[in-house]
Design a protein around this motif. Sequence first.
Motif, PDB file in Angstrom:
ATOM      1  N   GLU A   1       0.833  -1.205   0.000  1.00 13.91           N
ATOM      2  CA  GLU A   1       0.000   0.000   0.000  1.00 13.91           C
ATOM      3  C   GLU A   1       0.870   1.259   0.000  1.00 13.91           C
ATOM      4  OE1 GLU A   1      -2.785  -0.173   3.148  1.00 13.91           O
ATOM      5  OE2 GLU A   1      -3.790   1.669   2.569  1.00 13.91           O
ATOM      6  N   HIS A   2       0.585   2.178  -0.920  1.00 12.79           N
ATOM      7  CA  HIS A   2       1.395   3.392  -1.049  1.00 12.79           C
ATOM      8  C   HIS A   2       0.586   4.496  -1.722  1.00 12.79           C
ATOM      9  CE1 HIS A   2       1.796   1.381  -4.957  1.00 12.79           C
ATOM     10  NE2 HIS A   2       2.001   2.575  -5.474  1.00 12.79           N
ATOM     11  N   TYR A   3       1.133   5.695  -1.693  1.00 14.65           N
ATOM     12  CA  TYR A   3       0.549   6.790  -2.487  1.00 14.65           C
ATOM     13  C   TYR A   3       1.675   7.535  -3.182  1.00 14.65           C
ATOM     14  CZ  TYR A   3       1.951  10.150   1.181  1.00 14.65           C
ATOM     15  OH  TYR A   3       2.669  10.909   2.064  1.00 14.65           O
ATOM     16  N   HIS A   4       1.298   8.419  -4.077  1.00 16.41           N
ATOM     17  CA  HIS A   4       2.263   9.305  -4.741  1.00 16.41           C
ATOM     18  C   HIS A   4       1.759  10.728  -4.562  1.00 16.41           C
ATOM     19  CE1 HIS A   4       3.553   5.642  -6.847  1.00 16.41           C
ATOM     20  NE2 HIS A   4       2.264   5.408  -6.986  1.00 16.41           N
ATOM     21  N   THR A   5       2.671  11.687  -4.680  1.00 11.38           N
ATOM     22  CA  THR A   5       2.240  13.084  -4.567  1.00 11.38           C
ATOM     23  C   THR A   5       1.771  13.622  -5.920  1.00 11.38           C
ATOM     24  OG1 THR A   5       4.524  13.823  -4.799  1.00 11.38           O
ATOM     25  CG2 THR A   5       3.673  13.561  -2.554  1.00 11.38           C
TER      26      THR A   5
ATOM     27  N   ASP B   1      -0.733  12.331  -9.516  1.00  7.13           N
ATOM     28  CA  ASP B   1      -1.680  11.316  -9.988  1.00  7.13           C
ATOM     29  C   ASP B   1      -0.936  10.108 -10.564  1.00  7.13           C
ATOM     30  OD1 ASP B   1      -3.597  13.229  -9.450  1.00  7.13           O
ATOM     31  OD2 ASP B   1      -4.130  13.592 -11.557  1.00  7.13           O
ATOM     32  N   GLU B   2      -1.524   8.931 -10.405  1.00  4.62           N
ATOM     33  CA  GLU B   2      -1.039   7.742 -11.115  1.00  4.62           C
ATOM     34  C   GLU B   2      -2.004   7.530 -12.281  1.00  4.62           C
ATOM     35  OE1 GLU B   2       0.484   4.521  -8.840  1.00  4.62           O
ATOM     36  OE2 GLU B   2      -0.264   3.003 -10.220  1.00  4.62           O
ATOM     37  N   VAL B   3      -1.507   7.684 -13.497  1.00  2.68           N
ATOM     38  CA  VAL B   3      -2.353   7.666 -14.691  1.00  2.68           C
ATOM     39  C   VAL B   3      -1.914   6.511 -15.588  1.00  2.68           C
ATOM     40  CG1 VAL B   3      -3.262   9.041 -16.599  1.00  2.68           C
ATOM     41  CG2 VAL B   3      -2.341  10.185 -14.567  1.00  2.68           C
TER      42      VAL B   3
ATOM     43  N   TYR C   1      -4.087   6.304  -1.114  1.00  6.40           N
ATOM     44  CA  TYR C   1      -3.451   4.995  -0.928  1.00  6.40           C
ATOM     45  C   TYR C   1      -4.005   3.967  -1.912  1.00  6.40           C
ATOM     46  CZ  TYR C   1      -0.833   6.035   3.324  1.00  6.40           C
ATOM     47  OH  TYR C   1       0.074   6.531   4.222  1.00  6.40           O
ATOM     48  N   HIS C   2      -3.100   3.168  -2.462  1.00  7.53           N
ATOM     49  CA  HIS C   2      -3.490   2.147  -3.435  1.00  7.53           C
ATOM     50  C   HIS C   2      -2.405   1.068  -3.494  1.00  7.53           C
ATOM     51  CE1 HIS C   2      -0.908   4.909  -5.682  1.00  7.53           C
ATOM     52  NE2 HIS C   2      -0.533   3.849  -6.378  1.00  7.53           N
ATOM     53  N   ARG C   3      -2.697   0.015  -4.229  1.00  7.49           N
ATOM     54  CA  ARG C   3      -1.707  -1.029  -4.528  1.00  7.49           C
ATOM     55  C   ARG C   3      -2.066  -1.615  -5.877  1.00  7.49           C
ATOM     56  NH1 ARG C   3      -3.966  -5.296   0.119  1.00  7.49           N
ATOM     57  NH2 ARG C   3      -5.944  -5.684  -0.948  1.00  7.49           N
TER      58      ARG C   3
ATOM     59  N   GLY D   1       7.076  13.516  -8.542  1.00  8.16           N
ATOM     60  CA  GLY D   1       6.013  13.112  -7.626  1.00  8.16           C
ATOM     61  C   GLY D   1       5.737  11.635  -7.659  1.00  8.16           C
ATOM     62  N   TRP D   2       6.474  10.906  -8.476  1.00  9.47           N
ATOM     63  CA  TRP D   2       6.077   9.527  -8.680  1.00  9.47           C
ATOM     64  C   TRP D   2       6.899   8.520  -7.885  1.00  9.47           C
ATOM     65  CZ3 TRP D   2       5.962   4.588 -10.754  1.00  9.47           C
ATOM     66  CH2 TRP D   2       4.670   4.052 -10.702  1.00  9.47           C
ATOM     67  N   THR D   3       7.357   8.943  -6.734  1.00  4.82           N
ATOM     68  CA  THR D   3       8.033   8.042  -5.807  1.00  4.82           C
ATOM     69  C   THR D   3       6.976   7.435  -4.887  1.00  4.82           C
ATOM     70  OG1 THR D   3       9.911   9.519  -5.855  1.00  4.82           O
ATOM     71  CG2 THR D   3       9.850   7.928  -4.067  1.00  4.82           C
TER      72      THR D   3
END
Length: 148
Positions: free
Chosen positions: A73-77, A79-81, A118-120, A140-142
């Motif tokens: 489980e994680h997020y990014h600062t 968008d994940e597109v 949060y997503h996976r 932002g994609w870390t």
Amino acid sequence: MRAYVLDSTAHALGPKDLEHYGVLSWSVPADEVQRAAMVDTIRSERHYVDQDVVELSPETPNLETICAKFDKEHYHTEDEVRLVLEGDGIFDVRDDGDQWIRIEVTAGDMIVIPANKYHRFYLTDSRHIRCMRLFANHDGWTPMYRGA
Ligand SMILES: [Fe+2]
């Protein structure tokens, strides 16, 4: 695309329901010209400035190590597109009540998981996905792991 609250497959969620969770989704035309036009519109409306194509398959070196970065489980600062070009995959997104919303994607599905959500991600049994990724800002994609 098939979406539902995890552990409760009874009630299918549509794009409007996903929007309620902050997730945007589209079914993109198979026709290349139409697809490019739609992606261009989304890119300019949402201010994405960069893109690339990534592929994971059984032939990918260190596939399991790579998958292990995404299935926690994680997020990014940013968008994940993702636009799925081939294969399939599974995104789980946390709702505000900490339930998982499962979104199964296949070729032609485009999804935006908003920044700070949060997503996976998992591969399916096919172990194959090829995706276009769009970025507002590569920095932002870390992944920021939950509980880290
Ligand atoms: Fe992610």
